[in-house]
Design a protein around this motif. Structure first.
Motif, mmCIF file in Angstrom:
data_model
loop_
_atom_site.group_PDB
_atom_site.id
_atom_site.type_symbol
_atom_site.label_atom_id
_atom_site.label_comp_id
_atom_site.label_asym_id
_atom_site.label_seq_id
_atom_site.Cartn_x
_atom_site.Cartn_y
_atom_site.Cartn_z
ATOM 1 N N ALA A 155 2.057 7.979 -5.323
ATOM 2 C CA ALA A 155 0.720 8.016 -5.672
ATOM 3 C C ALA A 155 0.872 8.058 -7.346
ATOM 4 C CB ALA A 155 -0.075 9.416 -5.501
ATOM 5 N N SER A 195 -2.631 5.044 -11.650
ATOM 6 C CA SER A 195 -3.388 3.675 -11.689
ATOM 7 C C SER A 195 -3.364 2.947 -9.978
ATOM 8 C CB SER A 195 -2.828 2.417 -12.258
ATOM 9 O OG SER A 195 -1.514 1.930 -11.782
ATOM 10 N N GLY A 196 -2.543 3.266 -9.333
ATOM 11 C CA GLY A 196 -2.685 3.352 -7.856
ATOM 12 C C GLY A 196 -1.632 3.725 -6.819
ATOM 13 N N LEU A 197 -1.306 3.001 -5.603
ATOM 14 C CA LEU A 197 -0.458 3.577 -4.608
ATOM 15 C C LEU A 197 0.938 2.300 -4.626
ATOM 16 C CD1 LEU A 197 0.182 5.225 -2.363
ATOM 17 C CD2 LEU A 197 -0.877 3.619 -0.968
ATOM 18 N N TRP A 236 -5.934 1.628 -7.181
ATOM 19 C CA TRP A 236 -6.647 2.349 -6.141
ATOM 20 C C TRP A 236 -8.090 1.546 -5.815
ATOM 21 C CZ3 TRP A 236 -4.251 5.949 -4.264
ATOM 22 C CH2 TRP A 236 -3.415 6.693 -4.790
ATOM 23 N N GLU A 237 -8.632 0.983 -6.827
ATOM 24 C CA GLU A 237 -9.825 0.537 -6.544
ATOM 25 C C GLU A 237 -9.858 -0.827 -5.503
ATOM 26 O OE1 GLU A 237 -8.504 -1.073 -10.543
ATOM 27 O OE2 GLU A 237 -8.656 0.667 -9.645
ATOM 28 N N SER A 263 -3.979 10.260 -1.821
ATOM 29 C CA SER A 263 -5.121 9.951 -2.298
ATOM 30 C C SER A 263 -5.954 11.199 -3.220
ATOM 31 C CB SER A 263 -6.199 9.558 -1.263
ATOM 32 O OG SER A 263 -6.359 10.677 -0.402
ATOM 33 N N HIS A 319 -4.671 12.298 -5.662
ATOM 34 C CA HIS A 319 -4.109 11.885 -6.830
ATOM 35 C C HIS A 319 -4.935 10.661 -7.522
ATOM 36 C CE1 HIS A 319 -0.811 14.814 -6.909
ATOM 37 N NE2 HIS A 319 -0.804 14.519 -5.766
ATOM 38 N N SER A 320 -5.712 10.283 -6.943
ATOM 39 C CA SER A 320 -6.656 8.798 -7.067
ATOM 40 C C SER A 320 -8.081 9.500 -7.456
ATOM 41 C CB SER A 320 -6.828 7.978 -6.223
ATOM 42 O OG SER A 320 -7.567 8.471 -4.901
ATOM 43 N N ALA A 350 -12.737 5.567 -7.578
ATOM 44 C CA ALA A 350 -12.003 4.264 -7.746
ATOM 45 C C ALA A 350 -12.002 3.421 -6.402
ATOM 46 C CB ALA A 350 -10.800 4.399 -8.028
ATOM 47 N N ARG A 351 -12.242 4.041 -5.248
ATOM 48 C CA ARG A 351 -11.979 3.515 -4.048
ATOM 49 C C ARG A 351 -13.317 3.223 -3.425
ATOM 50 N NH1 ARG A 351 -8.975 7.972 -3.332
ATOM 51 N NH2 ARG A 351 -10.414 8.713 -1.527
#
Length: 216
Positions: free
Chosen positions: A75, A78-80, A99-100, A138, A140-141, A145-146
């Motif tokens: 994580a 900015s993303g996975l 993440w988006e 998730s 950490h997001s 964003a999702r």
């Protein structure tokens, strides 16, 4: 006799090459059918430190390609980030999905809560993994964003219950198989109890390891 010896020597010499070629072909097919190549091209990795890294994870990608204990999930801010053990992914590079661009939805597989992650809008790949694992990553997001995220948090008790049901059914099936096989045993010697206990213990240990790898 000499010809047979020469043939055996040649086969021994080329066997490692054949094995390497076969392994390369298998890992390439794994990357193709899992959708990994498309994802690594669309989402190249970045020099970004992960906030949480989970190793030896399992999941299912693309056309139901199983990745059992070979994934590394990170994580990042900015993303996975998704990577694979090099031995099983000689051509697969780690990739980082913003993440988006991740959509998560709840799934249940064999009584265990799972999360199906769709990558891209429109979707170009997917990864299904344990719900507890996704829950940990998730966290950490940024929630905003999702988009279209239908995933709902699950508890450790829900996951433990699902794994317990899996253990009971799988170990019970093996035990029943050995019991039926024992009925057709023509010898008078009794079947060792260890034969019935082994699948119960082995499957139980596997489930405990899987549960321990989840980070809630």
């Amino acid at each position: 006799m000499r010809m047979d010896n020469e043939t055996g020597t040649i086969l021994l010499a080329i066997f490692p090459l054949l094995f390497i070629a076969l392994w390369l072909a298998m890992t390439a097919m794994l990357g193709l059918f899992s959708g990994w190549f498309a994802l690594q091209n669309r989402y190249p990795d970045k020099d970004e430190t992960a906030l949480l890294t989970l190793r030896s994870q399992s999941g299912m990608m693309g056309k139901r390609v199983g990745m059992n204990g070979v994934l590394t999930l990170g994580a990042c801010p900015s993303g996975l980030r998704i990577g694979i053990w090099r031995a099983f992914g000689l051509f697969q590079r780690p990739f980082l999905v913003p993440w988006e661009d991740i959509t998560a939805e709840p799934k249940t597989f064999f009584f265990v809560p799972m999360a199906r992650l769709g990558f891209g809008h429109p979707e170009i790949g997917s990864l299904t993994l344990d719900a507890g694992t996704w829950q940990s990553l998730s966290a950490h997001s940024p929630a905003r964003a999702r988009r279209g995220d239908a995933f709902e948090p699950v508890s450790r008790g829900q996951v433990a219950q699902g794994l317990l049901l899996q253990w009971a059914i799988i170990s019970g099936g093996f035990t029943a198989f050995f019991a039926v096989a024992a009925l057709f045993e023509t010898r008078n010697a009794p079947v060792p109890p260890l034969i019935f206990a082994f699948p119960v213990v082995a499957v139980g240990i596997a489930q405990l390891v899987r549960f321990a790898r989840m980070r809630f």
